[in-house]
Each structure stands twice: as structure tokens, then as C-alpha cells.
Design a protein around this motif. Structure first.
Motif, mmCIF file in Angstrom:
data_model
loop_
_atom_site.group_PDB
_atom_site.id
_atom_site.type_symbol
_atom_site.label_atom_id
_atom_site.label_comp_id
_atom_site.label_asym_id
_atom_site.label_seq_id
_atom_site.Cartn_x
_atom_site.Cartn_y
_atom_site.Cartn_z
ATOM 1 N N GLN A 12 -5.748 3.767 -1.053
ATOM 2 C CA GLN A 12 -6.021 2.657 -0.142
ATOM 3 C C GLN A 12 -5.776 1.311 -0.822
ATOM 4 O OE1 GLN A 12 -10.132 3.549 1.217
ATOM 5 N NE2 GLN A 12 -9.237 3.488 3.274
ATOM 6 N N GLN A 13 -6.203 1.208 -2.069
ATOM 7 C CA GLN A 13 -6.067 -0.059 -2.787
ATOM 8 C C GLN A 13 -4.630 -0.330 -3.225
ATOM 9 O OE1 GLN A 13 -8.975 0.954 -5.744
ATOM 10 N NE2 GLN A 13 -10.649 -0.072 -4.672
ATOM 11 N N GLN B 115 -9.549 6.322 -2.613
ATOM 12 C CA GLN B 115 -9.790 4.888 -2.780
ATOM 13 C C GLN B 115 -8.621 4.222 -3.496
ATOM 14 O OE1 GLN B 115 -13.551 5.122 -4.843
ATOM 15 N NE2 GLN B 115 -14.752 5.144 -2.940
ATOM 16 N N GLN B 116 -8.071 4.907 -4.494
ATOM 17 C CA GLN B 116 -6.930 4.352 -5.212
ATOM 18 C C GLN B 116 -5.725 4.177 -4.279
ATOM 19 O OE1 GLN B 116 -5.551 6.728 -8.506
ATOM 20 N NE2 GLN B 116 -3.781 5.424 -8.894
ATOM 21 N N SER C 107 -4.174 -9.152 -9.975
ATOM 22 C CA SER C 107 -4.809 -8.764 -8.712
ATOM 23 C C SER C 107 -4.784 -7.249 -8.572
ATOM 24 C CB SER C 107 -4.078 -9.412 -7.535
ATOM 25 O OG SER C 107 -2.707 -9.057 -7.534
ATOM 26 N N LEU D 209 -5.061 -3.594 -7.850
ATOM 27 C CA LEU D 209 -5.779 -2.772 -6.869
ATOM 28 C C LEU D 209 -6.665 -3.600 -5.953
ATOM 29 C CD1 LEU D 209 -6.718 0.329 -9.026
ATOM 30 C CD2 LEU D 209 -4.651 -0.106 -7.738
ATOM 31 N N SER D 210 -6.178 -4.789 -5.592
ATOM 32 C CA SER D 210 -6.862 -5.597 -4.592
ATOM 33 C C SER D 210 -5.786 -6.265 -3.741
ATOM 34 C CB SER D 210 -7.748 -6.667 -5.249
ATOM 35 O OG SER D 210 -6.970 -7.557 -6.024
ATOM 36 N N PRO D 211 -6.046 -6.485 -2.453
ATOM 37 C CA PRO D 211 -5.011 -7.061 -1.599
ATOM 38 C C PRO D 211 -4.625 -8.462 -2.051
ATOM 39 C CG PRO D 211 -6.788 -6.093 -0.292
ATOM 40 C CD PRO D 211 -7.253 -6.123 -1.714
ATOM 41 N N ASP E 177 -0.567 -5.213 -11.679
ATOM 42 C CA ASP E 177 -0.186 -4.584 -10.417
ATOM 43 C C ASP E 177 0.988 -3.634 -10.619
ATOM 44 O OD1 ASP E 177 -2.111 -6.061 -9.050
ATOM 45 O OD2 ASP E 177 -0.724 -7.688 -8.615
ATOM 46 N N THR F 132 -4.238 -2.650 4.528
ATOM 47 C CA THR F 132 -4.331 -1.198 4.611
ATOM 48 C C THR F 132 -5.071 -0.874 5.902
ATOM 49 O OG1 THR F 132 -4.470 -1.032 2.207
ATOM 50 C CG2 THR F 132 -5.194 0.890 3.482
#
Length: 518
Positions: free
Chosen positions: A70-71, A67-68, A357, A359-361, A371, A488
Motif C-alpha cells: 500500500q505504501q 502495508q508495504q 519520503s 514509503l509515504s505518499p 524511495d 492508494t
């Protein structure tokens, strides 16, 4: 189940049955390669296929690290958009260092500066990226305390998106049909994440095509001659046509010279289709490189190297959107990755006043301090080998403790790295080459399962469409990048024997795998 007692035990009969099902699935679903050439100097068969190397079971991987990764991908997408559009940074790091000692990178840099001086016709850049990671596990640490460390960031020809999707489908098929042992509770569908890499990468190419804005145009995929990995490329063509209504033409770089022209008024890239030489040329919206990332790609037995480089230059001068541009390809060199591992240099790519922001797009290329911290946390220790004090200290470390290091050249495609005890003699050979250069001397340029201890490397695919401008960046530069698409889109897991250093699938070191999240 732990990470240490995998895979489940199978009887001879169970293994034979599982292999038969899996092999049939690979051949029926196109999880295949062209076979190797039967003899040196011959070409691979285009009328037969063998299954691509694959793992029979998915490999356990910590869920929180997947998950990390991907983020993190949108943050890395945005970072490399910033890097690519910061010309002073590339001039310093590539032009001032890499291009002076690496002839191939120097040629890419020379062509980029030539086009920049002439005036860039297409401001948009398209990246189909892949960020690769290894799990970092301290001795005795629990799985929850493991971290991921980035191995490299790929900005050109990020391959195996199609085949990795098919391996995920293979493992999900074997699970759905109860072909795996039923006494392993962790083997359930929700622990095998879907892999949308094929659809996501095709959608990225479609986004570039849409941004180009000419409905009757097509996408050009530039390939290598005698490509054995064609079945990782063809599904992108089929997906683009069936889902997006966009034609894609696959043509080797060596054949493109006489087929390409520029419109004298608009600089549109026009392709004469080799199978329809008397038809009007096709306008190209996006050029997607699956070659051009290493020196051998510009060497051909019948086409002069100068012609191949001229073709690359012609494409770069055109209005077509390039995936990647020369600048974006240069931003992916290992020296850039090493420089970006410095907190101070990475901080120059943050934005004033951006909202956190982490770990978020991010909607734009804005990177907050949180970030940057997340990016730095995924970076491993990277050392230069140059004439700076840091480079000299790294050289001493490499000789004193080579077992701790991997020596990476500015190359892509696998099979290029130097490991452990091989490092000191290789450094000695470089020193001898430097001596010769100073003295003016010339330089010389299967259907059967295998068991064993393995190591897996996770790659995460990203799509980024961007252009210069749109950010008030700390450190000046050229204002950052305006990001239009930042996503992603899937993953690749490559698994190799623990005794092997290299990890490339196409060069025969590893197999394509999928994730079992634990």
C-alpha cells in the motif's frame, strides 16, 4: 494458525450451508459475470448472469507486506508519471527497441509521435493503475522475513476494482453472521481490511472530470464488444452518478467512429449518444479505456481495423483527459519495467534535493534515494531478450534453466505468458520467424466449491493525475512530472491453483479473493 494450515476444516453440511449463503450473496450484490456464449459465433446473454469466480474463505497474507505494498503505490504512481513525461526515455526504450519488433506497440508509438508532432491539446494524464505482487518466501524463512516482488505494473484497463470490493464485502458478511467456524481466533473483523477500490477508482475518474472543468460534460468508458465483465464496470458508472453527480457512458470501441467529432475551435471531444441521435452532442471530459490494450481489440468482423485505430487517434487528438494517454499506455510495457529494474536507470528519475519520503505518499513526483531503494527492493530479476550482451546472456539462461523463468511479451489482459519447459520451443519458433522474416517469407499471424493448493497474487490500485513539468530531475529529461493527485485506493487478491501458471480471472485461471492479515 500458519500460512500452511488454511482453510479451516468443514463438515459436508457446513460447506453446503456456506456455499449457499455465499452464492446468494454474490447474486444479490452483483458479484457476477455475463455467462459465456452458448456456441461459437454467438454472443453472451445480456439478460442472465452467473456469479464471478470467488474464494469461499479469505486468504492469509502477511500484514507487513500488505502495508508495504500500500505504501509503495504512491511511489510507483510518481515513478510512472515521470516515465510518461520523459519523452526521450520513451523514444529510447519503446521507439528504439520495442516498436521495432512488436507491430502493436509500434502502432501505439507511431500514433503517439504523430499527435506529439501535431501538438498535444490536453497536457493532463490520468492513470488508474494496479501494481501486482507475489510473496517471495525463502525456504525455511519465517513469515517476518518474507518479501514482496512486483510482477507487473498496469497502466491501462486495471480491472476488478468493483468485484474485488464485493468479494471483500462477502467475506466480511460471512464473518459478521458467524457463518465461518467460530473456533478460529484469527478470523476476526480487524484482520479483514476494508477494500475501497470501487469508491477510490471512481473518485479518480471524478478528479479527472473536475480538472477538465466543464460542468455539463460526461465521462466516456470505451469497452469491448460483448463484454462479459460488464458488472465490474457498471458500478463505477453508478458510483460516479450517485456520489459525484457525473454521468458515464459505456460504448464499445467498434461503435464510436460515427459517434465522435472534435470541436473545430477547441478540439473538445463531442459524443452523439446512440440512444439519442437527434439530441445535441455531449462534451467528454475523460475517456477511460477498458479496451485497447491488445491487438484483438483493433480487429472486428464488420469494422475495418483502420477505422478502430482512427478512432483511437481522434480521441488522442482531443481536449479530453485520457485514461491512459498513448504515452502512459506505452510506459506500462514490459520492456519499460525491465529497464526500470536497473538501479542506474531508475536513479535518473530521482529529484535533486528532494526530502526523503520513503514509503509515504509524496506531495509531488519527487523521488528521493530512499524511495528508489524501496522501489528496487520490490523489483524482481528482469532480463531483456534483445541483441545486447545482456540479452544474449539472458537467452542462454532461458535455454539452460527454463524452469526458473517466465517469458513475458508486451501484452496485457492475461493468458499471454510462456512458462518453464514451454520457453525453449517457443524461443525456437521465434528464431524460425526471424529466419522467415529475413528470407522474405510471410508470417502467420458454477455453484460448486473446489479445494486444492493455491498461490495468491496481490494487486494494489492507485490513482494519479499529472502533467509534464514541476521537477528538477537528475538526468535531464523534460523536468519530471507535476502530480496533482497521487493515492492508494484499494486492492485485489487473485488466487489460483498452485499447478496453474497464468493468473487472470477474466481468462479463467484464478478466482477473486480477499485478505486475512496475519
Amino acid at each position: 494458525m500458519t500460512l500452511n494450515n488454511w482453510p479451516p476444516s468443514l463438515t459436508t453440511e457446513q460447506e453446503s450451508h456456506l456455499l449457499e449463503l455465499a452464492t446468494d450473496y454474490t447474486l444479490a450484490s452483483g458479484l457476477v459475470y455475463r455467462p459465456p456464449a452458448i456456441a461459437p459465433g454467438t454472443t453472451p446473454s445480456t439478460t442472465s448472469a452467473i456469479h464471478a469466480p470467488y474464494s469461499l474463505f479469505p486468504t492469509p497474507f502477511p500484514r507487513h507486506l500488505f502495508q508495504q505494498a500500500q505504501q509503495l503505490q504512491p511511489l510507483y504512481n510518481a515513478l510512472y508519471a515521470h516515465v510518461t513525461t520523459d519523452h526521450p526515455f520513451l523514444d529510447e526504450v519503446v521507439g528504439g527497441a520495442v516498436a521495432k519488433v512488436d507491430e502493436f506497440q509500434g502502432k501505439l508509438y507511431e500514433l503517439w509521435k504523430q499527435v506529439e508532432q501535431e501538438g498535444v491539446k490536453q497536457p493532463l494524464h490520468l492513470g488508474l493503475f494496479r501494481s501486482d505482487y507475489l510473496v517471495h518466501a525463502l525456504p525455511g524463512a519465517a513469515t517476518a522475513d518474507h518479501t514482496i516482488k512486483q510482477v507487473e505494473f498496469n497502466t491501462i484497463s486495471s480491472s476488478f476494482g468493483s468485484l474485488s470490493s464485493k468479494v471483500t464485502d462477502l467475506h466480511r458478511y460471512l464473518l459478521k453472521t458467524n457463518s465461518y467456524p467460530t473456533d478460529v481466533p484469527e478470523l476476526k473483523l480487524e484482520n479483514l481490511p476494508p477494500n475501497p477500490a470501487l469508491k477510490g477508482l471512481a473518485a479518480g475518474l471524478a478528479a479527472g472530470h473536475k480538472a477538465y472543468g466543464v460542468a455539463r460534460s460526461a465521462i466516456l468508458m470505451v469497452t469491448q464488444d460483448n463484454e462479459r465483465n460488464a458488472f465490474d464496470q457498471r458500478p463505477l458508472e453508478y458510483e460516479l452518478l450517485e456520489t459525484h453527480g457525473i454521468a458515464l457512458h459505456r460504448i464499445p470501441l467498434s461503435q464510436l467512429g460515427p459517434l465522435l467529432t472534435l470541436d473545430p475551435t477547441t478540439s473538445a471531444l463531442l459524443l452523439t449518444l446512440p440512444h439519442a441521435p437527434n439530441s445535441p452532442p455531449t462534451e467528454i471530459s475523460v475517456v477511460y479505456y477498458r479496451t485497447g490494450y491488445s491487438p484483438p481489440d483493433y480487429v472486428h468482423p464488420t469494422v475495418p481495423s483502420s477505422t478502430l485505430w482512427s478512432t483511437r487517434l481522434l480521441i488522442e487528438r482531443s481536449l479530453a483527459i485520457k485514461c491512459p494517454t498513448l504515452a502512459l499506455q506505452l510506459s506500462g510495457c514490459k520492456k519499460v519495467q525491465q529497464v526500470l529494474s536497473s538501479p542506474d536507470r531508475l536513479a535518473s528519475f530521482s529529484n535533486k534535493g528532494s526530502t526523503p519520503s520513503t514509503l509515504s505518499p509524496p506531495p509531488t513526483a519527487a523521488l528521493s534515494q530512499l524511495d528508489l531503494d524501496a522501489l528496487l527492493d520490490s523489483a524482481t530479476n528482469l532480463y531483456p531478450l534483445d541483441d545486447t550482451p545482456a540479452g544474449n546472456a539472458a537467452l542462454e539462461l532461458a535455454y539452460a534453466h527454463p524452469e526458473r523463468f517466465v517469458l513475458k511479451p508486451q501484452r496485457e489482459g492475461g493468458g499471454n505468458n510462456i512458462y518453464r519447459s514451454d520457453i525453449p520451443p517457443f524461443l525456437d519458433s521465434l528464431a524460425e520467424e526471424d529466419k522467415k522474416r529475413r528470407e522474405g517469407e510471410p508470417r502467420e499471424g458454477k455453484g460448486k466449491g473446489t479445494k486444492g493448493e493455491v498461490v495468491s497474487e496481490l494487486g494494489v490500485y492507485g490513482v494519479c493525475l499529472f502533467r509534464a513539468g514541476g521537477g528538477d530531475r537528475v538526468g535531464g529529461g523534460e523536468g519530471g512530472a507535476e502530480v496533482l493527485v497521487n493515492e492508494t485506493v484499494g486492492q485485489l487478491l487473485r488466487t489460483k491453483g498452485a499447478e496453474s501458471d497464468e493468473g487472470g480471472v477474466a481468462v479463467g485461471f484464478s478466482v477473486i479473493d480477499s485478505l486475512l492479515l496475519v
